[in-house]
Write a protein that holds these residues in place. Structure first.
Motif, mmCIF file in Angstrom:
data_model
loop_
_atom_site.group_PDB
_atom_site.id
_atom_site.type_symbol
_atom_site.label_atom_id
_atom_site.label_comp_id
_atom_site.label_asym_id
_atom_site.label_seq_id
_atom_site.Cartn_x
_atom_site.Cartn_y
_atom_site.Cartn_z
ATOM 1 N N PHE A 148 -9.831 -6.345 5.152
ATOM 2 C CA PHE A 148 -10.860 -5.635 4.399
ATOM 3 C C PHE A 148 -12.052 -5.302 5.304
ATOM 4 C CE2 PHE A 148 -14.639 -5.361 1.762
ATOM 5 C CZ PHE A 148 -14.229 -4.499 0.759
ATOM 6 N N VAL A 149 -12.507 -6.287 6.080
ATOM 7 C CA VAL A 149 -13.654 -6.082 6.963
ATOM 8 C C VAL A 149 -13.322 -5.050 8.042
ATOM 9 C CG1 VAL A 149 -15.147 -7.190 8.687
ATOM 10 C CG2 VAL A 149 -14.620 -8.372 6.542
ATOM 11 N N GLY A 150 -12.140 -5.177 8.636
ATOM 12 C CA GLY A 150 -11.746 -4.239 9.684
ATOM 13 C C GLY A 150 -11.624 -2.819 9.182
ATOM 14 N N ALA A 151 -10.992 -2.652 8.020
ATOM 15 C CA ALA A 151 -10.857 -1.317 7.448
ATOM 16 C C ALA A 151 -12.211 -0.730 7.074
ATOM 17 C CB ALA A 151 -9.943 -1.353 6.222
ATOM 18 N N THR B 128 -8.000 3.629 5.733
ATOM 19 C CA THR B 128 -7.593 2.520 4.862
ATOM 20 C C THR B 128 -6.111 2.199 5.016
ATOM 21 O OG1 THR B 128 -7.277 4.069 3.017
ATOM 22 C CG2 THR B 128 -9.396 2.927 3.144
ATOM 23 N N SER B 129 -5.330 3.118 5.601
ATOM 24 C CA SER B 129 -3.912 2.853 5.871
ATOM 25 C C SER B 129 -3.687 2.181 7.218
ATOM 26 C CB SER B 129 -3.105 4.164 5.819
ATOM 27 O OG SER B 129 -2.985 4.636 4.501
ATOM 28 N N SER B 130 -4.754 1.967 7.970
ATOM 29 C CA SER B 130 -4.590 1.367 9.298
ATOM 30 C C SER B 130 -3.978 -0.031 9.263
ATOM 31 C CB SER B 130 -5.925 1.361 10.048
ATOM 32 O OG SER B 130 -6.963 0.855 9.252
ATOM 33 N N PRO B 131 -4.237 -0.870 8.223
ATOM 34 C CA PRO B 131 -3.521 -2.149 8.186
ATOM 35 C C PRO B 131 -2.005 -1.958 8.078
ATOM 36 C CG PRO B 131 -5.431 -2.236 6.748
ATOM 37 C CD PRO B 131 -5.277 -0.804 7.168
ATOM 38 N N GLU B 132 -1.560 -1.005 7.247
ATOM 39 C CA GLU B 132 -0.131 -0.737 7.144
ATOM 40 C C GLU B 132 0.433 -0.293 8.489
ATOM 41 O OE1 GLU B 132 -2.387 0.203 4.869
ATOM 42 O OE2 GLU B 132 -1.477 0.587 2.901
ATOM 43 N N LEU C 137 -13.898 1.031 16.918
ATOM 44 C CA LEU C 137 -13.221 0.108 17.825
ATOM 45 C C LEU C 137 -13.244 -1.328 17.295
ATOM 46 C CD1 LEU C 137 -14.451 1.439 21.299
ATOM 47 C CD2 LEU C 137 -12.257 1.847 20.162
ATOM 48 N N GLY C 138 -14.393 -1.724 16.749
ATOM 49 C CA GLY C 138 -14.489 -3.066 16.179
ATOM 50 C C GLY C 138 -13.569 -3.232 14.983
ATOM 51 N N GLY C 139 -13.508 -2.207 14.121
ATOM 52 C CA GLY C 139 -12.625 -2.260 12.964
ATOM 53 C C GLY C 139 -11.170 -2.375 13.367
ATOM 54 N N LEU C 140 -10.757 -1.600 14.374
ATOM 55 C CA LEU C 140 -9.383 -1.666 14.848
ATOM 56 C C LEU C 140 -9.035 -3.051 15.392
ATOM 57 C CD1 LEU C 140 -8.976 1.794 16.619
ATOM 58 C CD2 LEU C 140 -7.739 0.989 14.601
ATOM 59 N N ALA C 141 -9.953 -3.648 16.146
ATOM 60 C CA ALA C 141 -9.701 -4.975 16.716
ATOM 61 C C ALA C 141 -9.500 -6.011 15.612
ATOM 62 C CB ALA C 141 -10.864 -5.373 17.619
ATOM 63 N N VAL D 32 3.270 -8.165 1.592
ATOM 64 C CA VAL D 32 2.660 -7.433 2.698
ATOM 65 C C VAL D 32 2.119 -6.086 2.219
ATOM 66 C CG1 VAL D 32 3.060 -6.405 4.966
ATOM 67 C CG2 VAL D 32 4.115 -8.593 4.394
ATOM 68 N N ALA D 33 2.883 -5.394 1.356
ATOM 69 C CA ALA D 33 2.444 -4.086 0.855
ATOM 70 C C ALA D 33 1.140 -4.196 0.079
ATOM 71 C CB ALA D 33 3.535 -3.480 -0.031
ATOM 72 N N ALA D 34 1.052 -5.183 -0.821
ATOM 73 C CA ALA D 34 -0.180 -5.363 -1.594
ATOM 74 C C ALA D 34 -1.331 -5.786 -0.697
ATOM 75 C CB ALA D 34 0.036 -6.393 -2.699
ATOM 76 N N GLY D 35 -1.049 -6.680 0.250
ATOM 77 C CA GLY D 35 -2.104 -7.168 1.140
ATOM 78 C C GLY D 35 -2.695 -6.072 1.998
ATOM 79 N N THR D 36 -1.826 -5.228 2.572
ATOM 80 C CA THR D 36 -2.339 -4.158 3.445
ATOM 81 C C THR D 36 -2.955 -3.009 2.651
ATOM 82 O OG1 THR D 36 -0.114 -3.186 3.533
ATOM 83 C CG2 THR D 36 -0.739 -4.672 5.327
ATOM 84 N N SER D 37 -2.739 -2.996 1.326
ATOM 85 C CA SER D 37 -3.329 -1.946 0.484
ATOM 86 C C SER D 37 -4.692 -2.344 -0.091
ATOM 87 C CB SER D 37 -2.375 -1.596 -0.675
ATOM 88 O OG SER D 37 -1.217 -0.954 -0.197
ATOM 89 N N MET D 38 -5.184 -3.521 0.260
ATOM 90 C CA MET D 38 -6.482 -3.941 -0.261
ATOM 91 C C MET D 38 -7.621 -2.979 0.098
ATOM 92 S SD MET D 38 -6.155 -6.563 -2.210
ATOM 93 C CE MET D 38 -4.578 -5.854 -2.729
ATOM 94 N N PRO D 39 -7.647 -2.405 1.320
ATOM 95 C CA PRO D 39 -8.715 -1.433 1.609
ATOM 96 C C PRO D 39 -8.672 -0.219 0.680
ATOM 97 C CG PRO D 39 -7.741 -2.215 3.648
ATOM 98 C CD PRO D 39 -6.870 -2.718 2.541
ATOM 99 N N GLU D 40 -7.458 0.290 0.382
ATOM 100 C CA GLU D 40 -7.346 1.413 -0.562
ATOM 101 C C GLU D 40 -7.858 1.007 -1.939
ATOM 102 O OE1 GLU D 40 -4.995 0.609 1.616
ATOM 103 O OE2 GLU D 40 -3.712 2.308 2.161
ATOM 104 N N LEU D 41 -7.497 -0.206 -2.367
ATOM 105 C CA LEU D 41 -7.931 -0.686 -3.677
ATOM 106 C C LEU D 41 -9.456 -0.748 -3.754
ATOM 107 C CD1 LEU D 41 -7.414 -1.934 -6.454
ATOM 108 C CD2 LEU D 41 -7.177 -4.162 -5.341
ATOM 109 N N ALA D 42 -10.070 -1.369 -2.752
ATOM 110 C CA ALA D 42 -11.527 -1.507 -2.752
ATOM 111 C C ALA D 42 -12.207 -0.136 -2.718
ATOM 112 C CB ALA D 42 -11.971 -2.344 -1.558
ATOM 113 N N THR D 43 -11.697 0.756 -1.863
ATOM 114 C CA THR D 43 -12.311 2.080 -1.713
ATOM 115 C C THR D 43 -12.229 2.886 -3.006
ATOM 116 O OG1 THR D 43 -11.774 2.140 0.650
ATOM 117 C CG2 THR D 43 -12.234 4.243 -0.420
#
Length: 314
Positions: A16-19, A49-53, A177-181, A213-224
């Motif tokens: 969430f923080v990275g995204a 927001t898809s970067s975690p996926e 860059l920080g978000g990606l890391a 994994v799908a739900a976890g990596t979709s948390m940024p989309e959910l929050a946004t």
């Protein structure tokens, strides 16, 4: 097992923080170029927001865990439409931009059908991955062309959702860059400990990818999307989801299979059919009055619950 739970929660926080950092930096860079909220939602925010996926699927592919790589994308697309849009519509009915109905939703359906065709042999090779990746480049170019036809302005402090343009573009780059890391670290932890935990319960890689994994990596989309709905920014709310689904297939699976061919024997016909059906359902739901109503949101959530109920015993 307790350690796995702790690390999963911690990894979701990192995602969430990275995204958030990636989306903030990318969005303000896009706003410097005068892109509209809809185009920002369909491209910059959706891709961010898809970067975690992306990180999870690439890592899973390199680890020869194709079921998780593909299941992550298929499950995320199902989760995005059924759960996130359903919940968002319950929070606040969402007005729908004409471009979403005429262009982007049909494209989302088209690329989903192409993916299913490519996976008839239960594998994605580099040639197929290359075709998918060319598709995301073309889609992005089309959106840039459409953006140039619109009269747009840079966001101001009166816009409650879109970040105000920062003082210098270097600040935006640092956020990116920080978000990606942080995303790389968080996704690695999520994959590792989700697999450990699920295997303790005898759950297959395919189900892990399609659900946890799908739900976890979709948390940024959910929050946004939830924040966008609360703050009356429908273009970002729905553009984020439709754009993410297109990017998940074309960008993520395209790049992942280019890097390492994927085998996805564990993903069933039910999973592909569910992704297609939800994408098909989305188009008439968006078309009716150009508004996604609370009742329609409730229907999407009910159907998602039915899918999970049918899937999990497998």
């Amino acid at each position: 097992m307790i350690t796995d739970y702790v690390f999963i929660v911690f990894s979701l926080v990192l995602l969430f923080v990275g995204a958030e950092g990636l989306v903030r930096g990318s969005t303000t860079l896009a706003l410097r170029a005068g892109l509209s909220p809809l185009i920002v939602g369909l491209t910059v925010v959706a891709f961010g927001t898809s970067s975690p996926e992306l990180v999870v699927s690439v890592k899973a592919g390199l680890s020869q865990q194709g079921d998780i790589a593909v299941g992550n994308v298929v499950g995320s697309n199902i989760f995005n439409i059924a759960f996130i849009l359903g919940l968002t519509a319950l929070v606040c009915p969402i007005p729908v931009h004409r471009q979403i109905i005429k262009i982007d939703a049909p494209i989302a359906l088209g690329v989903a059908l192409i993916l299913v065709f490519f996976l008839l042999d239960q594998a994605l090779g580099r040639f197929e991955g290359g075709l998918l990746f060319v598709g995301i480049v073309a889609y992005t170019w089309v959106n840039v062309v459409l953006a140039r036809k619109e009269t747009t302005t840079i966001a101001t402090p009166s816009d409650p959702l879109t970040p105000v343009v920062s003082r210098h573009w270097i600040v935006d780059i640092l956020f990116i860059l920080g978000g990606l890391a942080v995303l790389v670290i968080g996704s690695s932890l999520l994959v590792e400990h989700s697999i450990n935990l699920a295997k303790d319960f005898g759950v297959s890689d395919a189900v892990i990818g399609l659900t946890i994994v799908a739900a976890g990596t979709s948390m940024p989309e959910l929050a946004t999307s939830i924040v966008a709905a609360f703050r009356k920014q429908p273009d970002i709310a729905i553009g984020n989801i439709v754009g993410s689904n297109i990017f998940n297939i074309l960008g993520i699976l395209g790049l992942s299979s280019l890097i390492s061919p994927l085998s996805a024997a564990g993903i069933s016909t039910l999973d592909y059919a569910t992704m297609i059906v939800f994408t098909v359902i989305l188009i008439p739901l968006l078309y009716t009055g150009r508004l996604l109503h609370r009742l329609e949101g409730g229907l999407l959530l009910f159907l998602y619950g039915a899918y999970i109920f049918a899937l999990w015993p497998a």
